[in-house]
Write an enzyme that holds these catalytic residues in place. Structure first.
Site, mmCIF file in Angstrom:
data_model
loop_
_atom_site.group_PDB
_atom_site.id
_atom_site.type_symbol
_atom_site.label_atom_id
_atom_site.label_comp_id
_atom_site.label_asym_id
_atom_site.label_seq_id
_atom_site.Cartn_x
_atom_site.Cartn_y
_atom_site.Cartn_z
ATOM 1 C CG ASN A 160 51.440 -33.488 43.975
ATOM 2 O OD1 ASN A 160 50.505 -34.123 43.492
ATOM 3 N ND2 ASN A 160 51.945 -32.425 43.373
ATOM 4 C CB ALA A 161 49.136 -38.010 46.863
#
Ligand code: C5P
Length: 211
Positions: free
Chosen positions: A23-24
């Site tokens: 994920n970011a």
């Protein structure tokens, strides 16, 4: 002064030797929390997934890749700490099978079967000693307050920080700090360093040196 474990950043779950889910998360909130805790004189251990952010030199850094590795390192480290701040965004799913060789393209859709990874904060929260405390984070896109309170209770946290998706990979954050009955203790907006200072001040008053 306390010895505090901070989990930070994303984790990676490999599909094959070269591809992974992630994920970011940037690790910026974890870095700011570590910095704030060090400035207050606490000892800090960070267990972090792969990030580009620079963690403060005064903290001990343990780098991991997968959620299982984060759990393993966090569990061992937490035994020697008074508190955990779970600021990481571990990858919640992993492929049921990891292909030993690179998956080749076939011209057909690729269907992956994903299973849940272990929850680091919930595992440590459930097993915490009476002299230990746990602060979680909850990132929600809807029903923030309600969902954060449910997570706080499910993961045996003493406090939880509710934030929205704008927190991801940003220099700023907008948070609410909730107590075990879902009461808002503090609402803070601004640079992640400012947010971290405010959170540490409440953690200090409520959990490290309760008045
Ligand atoms: O992803 P979620 O919103 O459920 O995360 C809530 C809290 O649980 C955060 O503190 C996060 O660090 C933690 N968490 C974890 N292990 C996971 C998923 C989330 O420790 N696998």
């Amino acid at each position: 002064m306390a010895r505090i474990l901070i989990t930070s950043g994303p984790t990676r779950q490999y599909l094959d030797p070269v591809r992974y889910l992630t994920n970011a998360s940037s690790g910026r909130m974890g870095a700011a929390l570590a910095d704030a805790a060090l400035r207050l004189g606490h000892e800090v251990v960070i267990v972090s997934g792969p990030v580009a952010v620079d963690y403060p030199a005064g903290a001990q850094l343990i780098s991991i890749e997968t959620t299982d590795e984060m759990l393993d390192c966090a569990r061992k480290t937490f035994a020697t700490c008074e508190g955990l701040i779970g600021a990481a965004a571990p990858c919640d799913y992993m492929p049921r099978f990891i292909e030993p060789n690179k998956i080749s393209k076939t011209g057909q859709p690729l269907v992956l079967e994903l299973i849940e990874t272990p929850d680091v904060v919930a595992t440590l929260g459930q097993a915490k000693r009476s002299d230990q405390w746990v602060v979680g984070f909850a990132l929600e896109t809807e029903d923030r307050h309600f969902r954060a309170t449910v997570k706080l209770q499910k993961k045996h946290c003493d406090l939880i920080v509710s934030n929205g998706p704008q927190a991801i990979n940003s220099a700023d954050n907008e948070v609410e700090l909730l107590d075990p009955v879902g009461e808002v203790i503090a609402a803070v907006t601004g640079d992640k360093h400012h947010v971290a200072d405010e959170l540490l001040s409440h953690i200090h008053d409520r959990l490290i040196c309760p008045i």
